[in-house]
Motif scaffolding. Structure first.
Motif, short mmCIF file in Angstrom:
data_model
loop_
_atom_site.label_atom_id
_atom_site.label_comp_id
_atom_site.label_asym_id
_atom_site.label_seq_id
_atom_site.Cartn_x
_atom_site.Cartn_y
_atom_site.Cartn_z
N LEU A 242 0.83 -1.20 0.00
CA LEU A 242 0.00 0.00 0.00
C LEU A 242 0.87 1.26 0.00
CD1 LEU A 242 -2.81 -0.93 2.56
CD2 LEU A 242 -3.14 -0.50 0.12
N LYS A 243 1.88 1.28 0.86
CA LYS A 243 2.78 2.43 0.92
C LYS A 243 3.48 2.64 -0.42
CE LYS A 243 3.96 2.47 5.86
NZ LYS A 243 5.06 2.34 6.84
N ALA A 244 3.97 1.55 -1.01
CA ALA A 244 4.68 1.65 -2.28
C ALA A 244 3.78 2.15 -3.40
CB ALA A 244 5.28 0.29 -2.66
N SER A 245 2.46 1.89 -3.27
CA SER A 245 1.51 2.33 -4.30
C SER A 245 1.15 3.81 -4.15
CB SER A 245 0.23 1.50 -4.22
OG SER A 245 -0.56 1.87 -3.10
N GLY A 246 1.62 4.43 -3.04
CA GLY A 246 1.31 5.83 -2.80
C GLY A 246 0.16 6.05 -1.84
N PHE A 247 -0.39 4.97 -1.30
CA PHE A 247 -1.51 5.10 -0.37
C PHE A 247 -1.02 5.59 0.99
CE2 PHE A 247 -4.13 3.24 3.04
CZ PHE A 247 -5.37 3.77 2.72
N ASP A 248 -1.69 6.62 1.51
CA ASP A 248 -1.35 7.15 2.83
C ASP A 248 -2.62 7.51 3.59
OD1 ASP A 248 0.38 7.92 4.88
OD2 ASP A 248 0.36 10.01 4.24
N GLY A 249 -3.67 6.70 3.38
CA GLY A 249 -4.95 6.97 4.01
C GLY A 249 -5.17 6.10 5.23
#
Length: 272
Positions: A242-249
């Motif tokens: 998730l972090k690598a995909s740009g997710f920060d929610g």
């Protein structure tokens, strides 16, 4: 990434006590359900005093409301039942806008007339997809009007079962207001750890840039749901991807008891 929990994990119908329990268990955010304010989950209307009580409880507890549940059976075989659900969804969306909650979660539904989370063989019928898509289109009109995003969650018993289905629906709707809620345990029914890791990894990659919220629920290899960290889902890998995909929610857990909540909060905080 913020760690959260379903507010309904904790007993009570007073927002102040429920959100205090969320905070005390170690969570910074919550997916709220109007049942936690003494209302039906999908009410006819949300009174102004309920709005004020929810807002005050959020302020007092320091727990942010990152989503509001707006689930009804969007593929119910009875058109009148769908229309009633959509009407109630309008009240939930309006409440979310008033409370500055950015996301309302949906249920893409099932042809099962008795349980919106139960599988039915007619779910694969193109007419079921068409009915669900028609509901989603109308829901998006409400969301656009109020400036709120809608979240669809791939779920094995519903019409949208996979990351591919969710992306298809987003493409068909053509609205930036339609987002994805990604729960790794809902992407498969039975799998060993290696199979589960591959399925979840593929879903994260496919939905990158479209995920508004992630859920943290687990499954045992035999298909039974489990508390996060006790099943076959590799949560360390899920969070890393998730972090690598740009997710920060928000990463919001559910399917656990109130007694288990503090331990799950520590587990998830250790990963993020």
């Amino acid at each position: 990434m913020q760690i959260g929990v379903f507010a309904k994990t904790f007993p009570g119908s007073e927002p102040a006590s429920v959100l205090a329990a969320v905070r005390d268990a170690g969570f910074a955010v919550t997916q709220f359900n109007l049942a936690c304010a003494g209302l039906p989950s999908m009410p006819d209307a949300v009174p102004s005093d309920a709005i004020r009580a929810i807002a005050a409880a959020s302020d007092a507890s320091g727990v942010a409301l990152v989503a509001l549940s707006g689930t009804y059976n969007m593929a119910h075989p009875d058109r009148a039942v769908r229309a009633d659900g959509r009407r109630r969804l309008g009240a939930v969306i309006e409440a979310a806008a008033t409370l500055s909650v950015p996301l309302v979660t949906l249920c893409t539904g099932t042809r099962n007339p008795d349980d919106q989370w139960a599988y039915h063989p007619d779910n694969a019928d193109p007419l079921a997809w068409a009915d669900m898509a028609g509901e989603t289109e109308k829901a998006l009109e409400l969301a656009e009007r109020h400036g709120v995003d809608l979240g669809v969650e791939p779920e094995q018993a519903n019409i949208v079962t996979s990351a591919a289905d969710a992306m298809r629906l987003i493409a068909e709707m053509g609205s930036k207001r339609l987002r994805i809620v990604l729960d790794p345990a809902n992407l498969f029914e039975q799998a060993n750890p290696e199979e589960a890791r591959a399925i979840v990894a593929g879903a994260v990659e496919r939905t990158a840039g479209h995920v508004a919220m992630a859920h943290a629920k687990d499954r045992f290899a035999d298909g039974r749901f489990a508390t996060a960290g006790r099943g076959v889902v590799d949560f360390a890998d899920f969070v890393a991807r998730l972090k690598a995909s740009g997710f920060d929610g928000p990463l919001v857990t559910h399917g656990l008891s109130a007694e288990e909540a503090p331990g799950v909060a520590r587990f998830l905080k250790g990963l993020v």
